[in-house]
Design a protein around this motif. Structure first.
Motif, PDB file in Angstrom:
ATOM      1  N   ASP A 103       0.815  -1.213   0.000  1.00 18.75           N
ATOM      2  CA  ASP A 103       0.000   0.000   0.000  1.00 18.75           C
ATOM      3  C   ASP A 103       0.848   1.262   0.000  1.00 18.75           C
ATOM      4  OD1 ASP A 103      -2.296  -1.510   0.004  1.00 18.75           O
ATOM      5  OD2 ASP A 103      -2.639  -1.333   2.150  1.00 18.75           O
ATOM      6  N   CYS A 104       2.031   1.195   0.616  1.00 22.74           N
ATOM      7  CA  CYS A 104       2.937   2.340   0.657  1.00 22.74           C
ATOM      8  C   CYS A 104       4.237   1.990  -0.052  1.00 22.74           C
ATOM      9  CB  CYS A 104       3.247   2.742   2.098  1.00 22.74           C
ATOM     10  SG  CYS A 104       1.829   3.397   2.993  1.00 22.74           S
ATOM     11  N   THR A 121       4.337   7.412  -1.247  1.00 27.23           N
ATOM     12  CA  THR A 121       2.923   7.472  -1.592  1.00 27.23           C
ATOM     13  C   THR A 121       2.238   6.252  -0.994  1.00 27.23           C
ATOM     14  OG1 THR A 121       3.360   8.621  -3.667  1.00 27.23           O
ATOM     15  CG2 THR A 121       1.240   7.508  -3.481  1.00 27.23           C
ATOM     16  N   CYS A 122       1.130   6.490  -0.300  1.00 28.54           N
ATOM     17  CA  CYS A 122       0.318   5.412   0.256  1.00 28.54           C
ATOM     18  C   CYS A 122      -1.056   5.495  -0.389  1.00 28.54           C
ATOM     19  CB  CYS A 122       0.196   5.543   1.766  1.00 28.54           C
ATOM     20  SG  CYS A 122       1.746   5.301   2.622  1.00 28.54           S
ATOM     21  N   LYS A 123      -1.521   4.370  -0.878  1.00 25.03           N
ATOM     22  CA  LYS A 123      -2.826   4.320  -1.525  1.00 25.03           C
ATOM     23  C   LYS A 123      -3.829   3.697  -0.589  1.00 25.03           C
ATOM     24  CE  LYS A 123      -0.814   4.243  -5.995  1.00 25.03           C
ATOM     25  NZ  LYS A 123      -0.323   3.582  -7.118  1.00 25.03           N
ATOM     26  N   GLY A 124      -4.967   4.355  -0.436  1.00 22.74           N
ATOM     27  CA  GLY A 124      -6.030   3.840   0.414  1.00 22.74           C
ATOM     28  C   GLY A 124      -6.714   2.664  -0.244  1.00 22.74           C
ATOM     29  N   SER A 132      -5.520   8.016   1.689  1.00 24.56           N
ATOM     30  CA  SER A 132      -4.389   7.975   0.766  1.00 24.56           C
ATOM     31  C   SER A 132      -3.586   9.246   0.998  1.00 24.56           C
ATOM     32  CB  SER A 132      -4.877   7.896  -0.681  1.00 24.56           C
ATOM     33  OG  SER A 132      -5.645   9.038  -1.002  1.00 24.56           O
ATOM     34  N   GLY A 154      -2.957  14.612   1.545  1.00 26.78           N
ATOM     35  CA  GLY A 154      -3.731  13.525   0.961  1.00 26.78           C
ATOM     36  C   GLY A 154      -5.195  13.643   1.278  1.00 26.78           C
TER      37      GLY A 154
END
Length: 182
Positions: A103-104, A121-124, A132, A154
């Motif tokens: 995720d990150c 970058t972290c994606k929800g 995110s 974010g």
């Protein structure tokens, strides 16, 4: 906040006083941990005290009461203690950095000569209310201390824009006492 701690732990682990350098792009926390370990960059094991101070915390549409509470917290610092074992410094992995999934990811991670500069970058995850974010971290380090600024922008779990900036100062204060937060 889990991703924020991933950056903090990456900075902690990445301390060394020589000319070694780690440069990574589009890398997982596990990949960065391996590169750092392979380069021989380690913190001194023992009790570490981290002081964290929020300089900025904004969420779009935050209710006035919550905004007032956040403003009261700005500028105040909180200190946490952790015990870093020799085993943790010798064999770091993705879980040491706070994330084990994908995720990150580090967009970039540069560390060497007492300086660190990283972007993540972290994606929800859809449907789980996970935020995110894009984060940056810039600072200085040694085997026994670090000082850096972390910024994050974010989307909060409610879909609203958010921004945060915090100052992090940590130092080794001696041997572990057994009363650490970790």
């Amino acid at each position: 906040m889990r991703a924020a701690y991933a950056l903090i732990l990456a900075a902690c682990l990445s301390a060394c006083g020589d000319d070694k350098q780690v440069d990574e792009k589009n890398a997982s926390t596990a990949q960065v941990a391996k590169k750092v370990a392979d380069a021989g960059m380690k913190l001194t094991p023992g009790r570490w005290e981290l002081t964290m101070k929020f300089n900025k915390f904004e969420v779009e549409g935050m209710p006035p009461e919550a905004r007032q509470q956040m403003q009261a917290m700005m500028g105040q610092s909180r200190t946490f203690a952790s015990c870093l074992t020799k085993e943790e410094t010798e064999k770091p992995d993705g879980s040491f950095f706070g994330q084990t999934g994908e995720d990150c990811r580090y967009d970039s991670f540069t560390m060497g000569g007492g300086k660190i500069d990283a972007a993540m970058t972290c994606k929800g995850t859809e449907g789980e209310g996970t935020a995110s974010a894009k984060m940056t971290m810039v600072g200085t380090y040694s085997a026994d201390a670090y000082d850096m600024t972390m910024a994050m922008k974010g989307m909060a779990p409610n879909g609203k824009a958010m921004a945060m900036e915090m100052a992090l100062v940590s130092k080794r204060t001696g041997e572990c006492k057994g009363d650490e937060d970790k």
